[in-house]
Design an enzyme around this catalytic site. Structure first.
Site, short mmCIF file in Angstrom:
data_model
loop_
_atom_site.label_atom_id
_atom_site.label_comp_id
_atom_site.label_asym_id
_atom_site.label_seq_id
_atom_site.Cartn_x
_atom_site.Cartn_y
_atom_site.Cartn_z
N HIS A 63 3.88 5.33 -6.35
CA HIS A 63 3.01 5.80 -5.27
C HIS A 63 3.71 5.73 -3.92
O HIS A 63 3.41 6.50 -3.02
CB HIS A 63 1.74 4.95 -5.20
CG HIS A 63 0.89 4.99 -6.43
ND1 HIS A 63 0.33 6.16 -6.90
CD2 HIS A 63 0.51 4.01 -7.29
CE1 HIS A 63 -0.38 5.88 -8.00
NE2 HIS A 63 -0.28 4.60 -8.25
N HIS B 192 5.25 -0.95 3.06
CA HIS B 192 5.54 0.26 2.28
C HIS B 192 5.45 1.47 3.20
O HIS B 192 5.10 1.33 4.38
CB HIS B 192 4.58 0.36 1.10
CG HIS B 192 3.16 0.48 1.54
ND1 HIS B 192 2.32 -0.60 1.64
CD2 HIS B 192 2.43 1.53 1.97
CE1 HIS B 192 1.15 -0.21 2.09
NE2 HIS B 192 1.18 1.09 2.30
N HIS C 13 4.75 5.90 3.93
CA HIS C 13 4.08 7.16 3.62
C HIS C 13 4.79 8.30 4.34
O HIS C 13 5.10 8.19 5.52
CB HIS C 13 2.62 7.13 4.09
CG HIS C 13 1.79 6.08 3.43
ND1 HIS C 13 1.09 6.30 2.26
CD2 HIS C 13 1.56 4.78 3.76
CE1 HIS C 13 0.46 5.19 1.91
NE2 HIS C 13 0.72 4.26 2.80
N HIS D 216 3.44 0.77 6.61
CA HIS D 216 2.26 -0.10 6.63
C HIS D 216 2.68 -1.52 6.28
O HIS D 216 3.16 -1.76 5.16
CB HIS D 216 1.22 0.39 5.61
CG HIS D 216 0.53 1.64 6.03
ND1 HIS D 216 -0.14 2.45 5.15
CD2 HIS D 216 0.40 2.19 7.26
CE1 HIS D 216 -0.64 3.48 5.83
NE2 HIS D 216 -0.33 3.35 7.10
N THR E 113 -5.78 2.79 2.19
CA THR E 113 -5.68 4.25 2.10
C THR E 113 -5.41 4.69 0.66
O THR E 113 -5.17 5.86 0.40
CB THR E 113 -4.57 4.81 3.01
OG1 THR E 113 -3.31 4.34 2.54
CG2 THR E 113 -4.78 4.37 4.46
N THR E 114 -5.42 3.74 -0.26
CA THR E 114 -5.24 4.04 -1.69
C THR E 114 -6.40 3.40 -2.46
O THR E 114 -7.01 2.45 -1.97
CB THR E 114 -3.91 3.45 -2.20
OG1 THR E 114 -3.86 2.05 -1.91
CG2 THR E 114 -2.71 4.14 -1.58
ZN LIG Z 1 -0.12 2.42 3.05
#
Ligand SMILES: [Zn+2]
Length: 248
Positions: free
Chosen positions: A89, A114, A116, A133, A200-201
């Site tokens: 992801h 992590h 994005h 993030h 957000t996941t």
């Molecule tokens: Zn994130």
């Protein structure tokens, strides 16, 4: 009333969907496109229902700002980034040692960070090419996410260390040969926007404190392209603010 009715119907479909044949709680698969993409997350698993029904979701477009005298956060990072993995992801880096970010008088410990591509939060409708993030957790289990925006410019040292050791294949963690302090990801100035949101996941858990740093940091075009090539587009679309305001 019309709106309320729509929400109720959606809720019924969600529950009908998960009780049907072929549902496996342990292997709820979600992604960023198609039938398992963001608009369907709420239907994939009952544990994900906030993704569809929550009213305080992230990411958001940063607008509707309220002037506030936001205090300087107390950042006390003395540990290191340790292990990097493409988890399918995102590119995620685990950390060790004491990395503490205090806000509202509560110390939050850094758990992982992590990335994005492109950014998830937007500022006045504008995406940045990448957003980091930094996920923190308090002793009481509350979450704080610090978001750092990346723009194209000079090569980023922290990113070069991550990319040097990263195995791009999903599920192959690797220890960083050259560890670095997670605070190296921050810009010099830590002015920030603040709002209350969610993961957000999936499961899109709410009650998350969000700090979005106003000043972006730089990474080279090649670094940004490499990150994007490995992760693909892994940004959830921005979510409605509803009753929320954003503090600046
Ligand atoms: Zn994130």
């Amino acid at each position: 009333m019309k709106r309320l009715a729509t929400i109720c119907v959606a809720a019924v479909f969600t529950w009908a969907g998960v009780t049907g044949a072929g549902y496996h709680a342990e292997h709820a698969h979600w992604s960023y496109k198609g039938k398992s993409g963001p608009v369907h997350w709420g239907e994939i698993d009952p544990r994900f229902r906030l993704c569809a029904l929550g009213a305080n979701q992230s990411p958001v477009d940063i607008h509707r700002l309220i002037e506030a005298k936001l205090p300087d956060p107390k950042v006390y990072y003395t540990g290191n980034a340790q292990e990097v993995v493409n988890n399918g992801h995102t590119i995620k880096v685990s950390t060790i040692g004491k990395n503490e970010f205090s806000i509202d008088g509560i110390p939050f410990d850094l758990v992982q960070f992590h990335f994005h591509t492109p950014s998830e939060n937007t500022i006045n409708g504008q995406h940045f090419p990448m957003e980091a993030h930094l996920v923190h957790k308090s002793k009481d289990g509350e979450y704080l996410v610090v978001a750092v925006m990346f723009q194209e410019g000079k090569p980023n040292l922290a990113l070069s260390r991550i990319l040097a050791d990263l195995d791009p294949r999903p599920g192959h963690p690797k220890k960083l040969k050259e560890m670095f302090n997670p605070g190296d990801l921050f810009p010099k100035k830590v002015d920030y926007y603040r709002y209350d949101g969610s993961f957000t996941t999936p499961p899109c858990t709410e009650g998350v404190r969000w700090i979005v740093l106003k000043t972006p940091v730089e990474a080279s075009k090649e670094q940004l392209e490499q990150m994007q090539k490995i992760m693909g587009h892994n940004n959830r679309p921005t979510q409605p603010l509803h009753a929320r305001v954003i503090l600046k």
